[in-house]
Motif scaffolding. Structure first.
Motif, short mmCIF file in Angstrom:
data_model
loop_
_atom_site.label_atom_id
_atom_site.label_comp_id
_atom_site.label_asym_id
_atom_site.label_seq_id
_atom_site.Cartn_x
_atom_site.Cartn_y
_atom_site.Cartn_z
N LEU A 97 74.28 12.54 27.72
CA LEU A 97 74.10 11.51 28.74
C LEU A 97 73.55 12.10 30.04
O LEU A 97 72.77 11.47 30.74
CB LEU A 97 75.43 10.81 29.02
CG LEU A 97 75.90 9.85 27.94
CD1 LEU A 97 77.29 9.34 28.27
CD2 LEU A 97 74.95 8.69 27.79
N LEU A 102 67.53 7.03 30.33
CA LEU A 102 67.87 5.72 29.80
C LEU A 102 67.03 4.68 30.50
O LEU A 102 66.96 4.64 31.72
CB LEU A 102 69.36 5.44 30.02
CG LEU A 102 69.89 4.14 29.46
CD1 LEU A 102 69.87 4.21 27.95
CD2 LEU A 102 71.29 3.90 29.94
N GLU A 137 72.99 -0.49 24.79
CA GLU A 137 71.69 0.13 25.01
C GLU A 137 71.77 1.65 25.00
O GLU A 137 70.91 2.33 24.46
CB GLU A 137 71.09 -0.38 26.33
CG GLU A 137 69.63 -0.01 26.52
CD GLU A 137 68.72 -0.65 25.50
OE1 GLU A 137 67.64 -0.08 25.28
OE2 GLU A 137 69.06 -1.70 24.93
N VAL A 138 72.83 2.21 25.58
CA VAL A 138 73.03 3.65 25.56
C VAL A 138 73.23 4.11 24.11
O VAL A 138 72.65 5.13 23.70
CB VAL A 138 74.26 4.05 26.43
CG1 VAL A 138 74.67 5.49 26.16
CG2 VAL A 138 73.94 3.88 27.89
N GLN A 141 69.71 3.98 22.38
CA GLN A 141 68.70 4.94 22.80
C GLN A 141 69.14 6.39 22.65
O GLN A 141 68.32 7.26 22.40
CB GLN A 141 68.31 4.68 24.27
CG GLN A 141 67.53 3.41 24.43
CD GLN A 141 67.02 3.23 25.84
OE1 GLN A 141 66.98 4.17 26.61
NE2 GLN A 141 66.67 2.01 26.18
#
Length: 142
Positions: A97, A102, A137-138, A141
């Motif tokens: 992360l 993103l 969404e994280v 992706q």
């Protein structure tokens, strides 16, 4: 039932013991010994190889086939994860992360926004982005 009761009526009321080679809905499962009428066995079960007569030779063959073809059940071992393993997984996810990019995009109705906006008023996104949408969404992706 008394066997002598049907003795005078002949073979018509006798049943045959057969071993099922395939599961049949109303009779039983594979390998079970069931009693069926001789005509049913002769005309339906035997020609389609759905059952074999219950004699020693066929019973032995069925047992040997079960030993060969039945899947062996594997023992399931429960692996307990300790805190170090969990912390390593969390560190990897945090590193991904931290270094990842993103991009969040949201589709909007362009015609609606063009009609509402003027030169002085900027186009604003009125509906908020929820936490669930961000997490989804994280996950997609990264």
């Amino acid at each position: 039932m008394q066997p002598l009761f049907y003795a005078c009526q002949g073979i018509r009321y006798r049943k045959l013991d057969v071993i099922l080679t395939t599961s049949i809905e109303k009779l039983g499962k594979v390998g079970e010994t069931v009693k069926v009428a001789p005509g049913y066995f002769r005309n339906h079960l035997m020609p389609k190889l759905l059952a074999v007569p219950n004699i020693d030779k066929f019973a032995y063959l069925i047992k040997e086939q079960r030993k060969i073809y039945q899947p062996k059940e594997e023992e399931v071992q429960v692996v307990t994860k300790n805190m170090e393993d969990k912390s390593k997984v969390y560190e990897k996810a945090a590193y991904r992360l931290l270094n990842g990019r993103l991009v969040l995009r949201r589709s909007i109705n362009v015609e609606k926004f063009r009609a509402q906006s003027t030169k002085d008023d900027p186009i604003e996104l009125r509906s908020p982005v929820t936490k669930d949408e961000i997490v989804a969404e994280v996950g997609r992706q990264l």
